[in-house]
Design a protein around this motif. Structure first.
Motif, PDB file in Angstrom:
ATOM      1  N   GLY A 235      72.422  37.017 -11.891  1.00 24.98           N
ATOM      2  CA  GLY A 235      72.222  36.234 -12.798  1.00 24.98           C
ATOM      3  C   GLY A 235      71.090  35.298 -11.705  1.00 24.98           C
ATOM      4  O   GLY A 235      71.330  33.996 -12.243  1.00 24.98           O
TER       5      GLY A 235
ATOM      6  N   PRO B 238      69.163  33.327 -15.378  1.00 23.84           N
ATOM      7  CA  PRO B 238      70.764  33.212 -15.970  1.00 23.84           C
ATOM      8  C   PRO B 238      70.861  32.032 -16.297  1.00 23.84           C
ATOM      9  O   PRO B 238      70.850  31.998 -17.149  1.00 23.84           O
TER      10      PRO B 238
ATOM     11  N   ARG C  42      76.147  36.087 -17.806  1.00 19.88           N
ATOM     12  CA  ARG C  42      75.486  36.904 -16.500  1.00 19.88           C
ATOM     13  C   ARG C  42      76.953  36.508 -15.769  1.00 19.88           C
ATOM     14  O   ARG C  42      77.229  37.822 -15.049  1.00 19.88           O
ATOM     15  N   PHE C  43      77.056  35.615 -15.827  1.00 16.97           N
ATOM     16  CA  PHE C  43      78.212  35.321 -14.095  1.00 16.97           C
ATOM     17  C   PHE C  43      79.715  35.484 -14.651  1.00 16.97           C
ATOM     18  O   PHE C  43      80.481  36.591 -13.760  1.00 16.97           O
ATOM     19  N   LYS C  44      79.806  35.699 -16.051  1.00 21.55           N
ATOM     20  CA  LYS C  44      81.009  35.952 -16.397  1.00 21.55           C
ATOM     21  C   LYS C  44      80.972  37.814 -16.363  1.00 21.55           C
ATOM     22  O   LYS C  44      82.304  38.129 -15.660  1.00 21.55           O
TER      23      LYS C  44
ATOM     24  N   LEU D 279      79.238  39.156 -13.712  1.00 19.73           N
ATOM     25  CA  LEU D 279      79.396  39.311 -12.838  1.00 19.73           C
ATOM     26  C   LEU D 279      80.572  39.715 -12.001  1.00 19.73           C
ATOM     27  O   LEU D 279      81.788  40.185 -11.339  1.00 19.73           O
TER      28      LEU D 279
END
Length: 115
Positions: free
Chosen positions: A52, A56, A60-62, A64
């Protein structure tokens, strides 16, 4: 190594000539193909995208978090399947478990984010 294992494993997803390291899993196409099946965004082809850090976005954070969950669920709860897969070079059962863990993690994280 991170888990202080006497015998360091190779990539638990079956990548040849790689070791079980955090840096490898940011690039591991086998892991990220599983994550991509549950993502609403392009996972990207570089570690910067997957972390991310480039383009970002919340998804993307999900992704990860799902990757982290899949890896640790397999490593900590399905060690015997990992060892059998690495010894036989047959990864179908491990892939099935990875897909199941990814689906569960994705559903859980989606519901947490929605609330």
């Amino acid at each position: 190594n991170r888990y202080h294992e006497q015998n360091r494993l190779s990539c638990i997803f079956g990548c040849k000539d790689t070791v079980d390291t955090l840096s490898h899993y940011f690039e591991c196409d086998r892991l990220w193909r599983v994550i991509a099946k549950h993502s609403r965004c392009n996972i990207g082809h570089t570690a910067l995208h997957r972390l991310g850090l480039k383009d970002p976005a919340p998804e993307r954070f999900k992704n990860l978090a799902v990757a982290f969950t899949v890896y640790h669920a397999l490593k900590l709860s399905h060690r015997e399947v990992i060892e059998q897969s690495l010894n036989s070079r047959q990864f179908e059962e491990l892939a099935r478990l990875a897909k199941s863990e990814a689906a569960a993690a994705n559903n859980l994280l989606t519901s947490l984010i929605a609330n």
